[in-house]
Design an enzyme around this catalytic site. Structure first.
Site, PDB file in Angstrom:
ATOM      1  CG  ASP A   8      37.589  41.563  44.880  1.00 28.89           C
ATOM      2  OD1 ASP A   8      37.177  42.481  44.156  1.00 28.89           O
ATOM      3  OD2 ASP A   8      38.200  41.761  45.948  1.00 28.89           O
ATOM      4  CG  ASP A  10      42.101  46.760  44.741  1.00 25.44           C
ATOM      5  OD1 ASP A  10      43.333  46.604  44.744  1.00 25.44           O
ATOM      6  OD2 ASP A  10      41.521  47.557  43.988  1.00 25.44           O
ATOM      7  CE  LYS A 149      33.477  43.617  42.351  1.00 30.82           C
ATOM      8  NZ  LYS A 149      34.541  43.075  43.202  1.00 30.82           N
ATOM      9  CG  ASP A 172      37.960  42.477  49.662  1.00 33.54           C
ATOM     10  OD1 ASP A 172      37.590  42.479  48.467  1.00 33.54           O
ATOM     11  OD2 ASP A 172      38.367  43.503  50.245  1.00 33.54           O
ATOM     12  CG  ASP A 176      33.732  41.030  46.246  1.00 32.34           C
ATOM     13  OD1 ASP A 176      33.876  41.279  45.030  1.00 32.34           O
ATOM     14  OD2 ASP A 176      34.593  41.323  47.098  1.00 32.34           O
TER      15      ASP A 176
END
Ligand SMILES: O=C(O)COP(=O)(O)O
Ligand SMILES: [Mg+2]
Length: 228
Positions: A8, A10, A149, A172, A176
């Site tokens: 990932d 950010d 995702k 994070d 996710d």
């Protein structure tokens, strides 16, 4: 054996969860993986052009999933979700007094807004319209379902002929969770959302980019419980 690590952007490759500065240790970790012949890919809510640029300059080879699963790149670009109706973007923004994120002008399916705080009213509005809605901590994202995702990662693995067990991922935020659904080994950075930590196989002691370095060091030393 892990052949691909999906990262990932950010809050994961950055120095912290409110930062856009990429951590130098995270870049170093990417180089270490590459030296060992393990591919690295980006899986993010960010727009495709931004991730495509980063992919080139970080010298990655494991593909891209952009716009929270809606756009995939591996040798060529694929769009997996329906394009967003601009009137919905206008309605969402004005109803909840939100602002566009700077990348919205480059987006096709998934749009991002700030402040990044998701409310129950927003969730109900999205549910009525069958929209995907989540906050990355950086922005609230909306897209037509099916999105998330997992949609993009499934396609990316199929394009590379990889099985779940060949793939590890690090992230994070709650965006996710869908990334984790498609991979064999799941890593949450130390400062990740609790709901992501709850389903992780390994939680780093360090936050964000330093956590990426910690995970990669341990993976390469064979200290993690991945299928060998
Ligand atoms: O686009 C965002 O809001 C955050 O993206 P991320 O998926 O890389 O954390
Ligand atoms: Mg993130």
């Amino acid at each position: 054996m892990i052949k691909l690590v999906l990262m990932d952007l950010d809050g994961t490759l950055t120095e912290d969860r409110d930062s856009t500065r990429i951590d130098l240790d995270a870049i170093y970790a990417i180089r270490l993986l590459k030296e060992k012949g393990i591919k690295v890919g980006l899986v993010s809510g960010n727009s495709y052009p931004i991730l495509r640029g980063l992919y080139t300059y970080l010298y990655l080879d494991g593909g891209i999933v952009a716009e929270n699963g809606c756009i995939v790149f591996y040798k060529e670009k694929y769009r997996l979700c329906k394009q967003m109706d601009k009137n919905l973007v206008i309605e969402f923004k004005s109803l909840f007094k939100l602002r566009d994120t700077w990348q919205n002008e480059y987006r096709e399916c998934d749009f991002g807004f700030v402040p990044a705080k998701l409310t129950d009213e927003m969730i109900n509005w999205a549910k009525e319209k069958n929209l995907y809605i989540k906050s990355s901590g950086y922005a609230v994202h909306i897209a037509y379902n099916p999105a998330g995702k997992s949609v993009g990662v499934e396609k990316l693995l199929q394009l590379q002929g990889l099985k779940k067990e060949d793939v590890a991922a690090i992230g994070d935020s709650s965006t996710d969770i869908e990334l984790f659904q498609q991979v064999g080994f799941k890593v949450a950075v130390g400062n990740a959302d609790d709901e992501l930590k709850d389903i992780a196989d390994y939680i780093t002691s360090n936050k964000s980019g330093k956590g990426v370095r910690e995970f990669v060091d341990k993976l390469l030393k064979g200290e993690l419980d991945v299928i060998k």
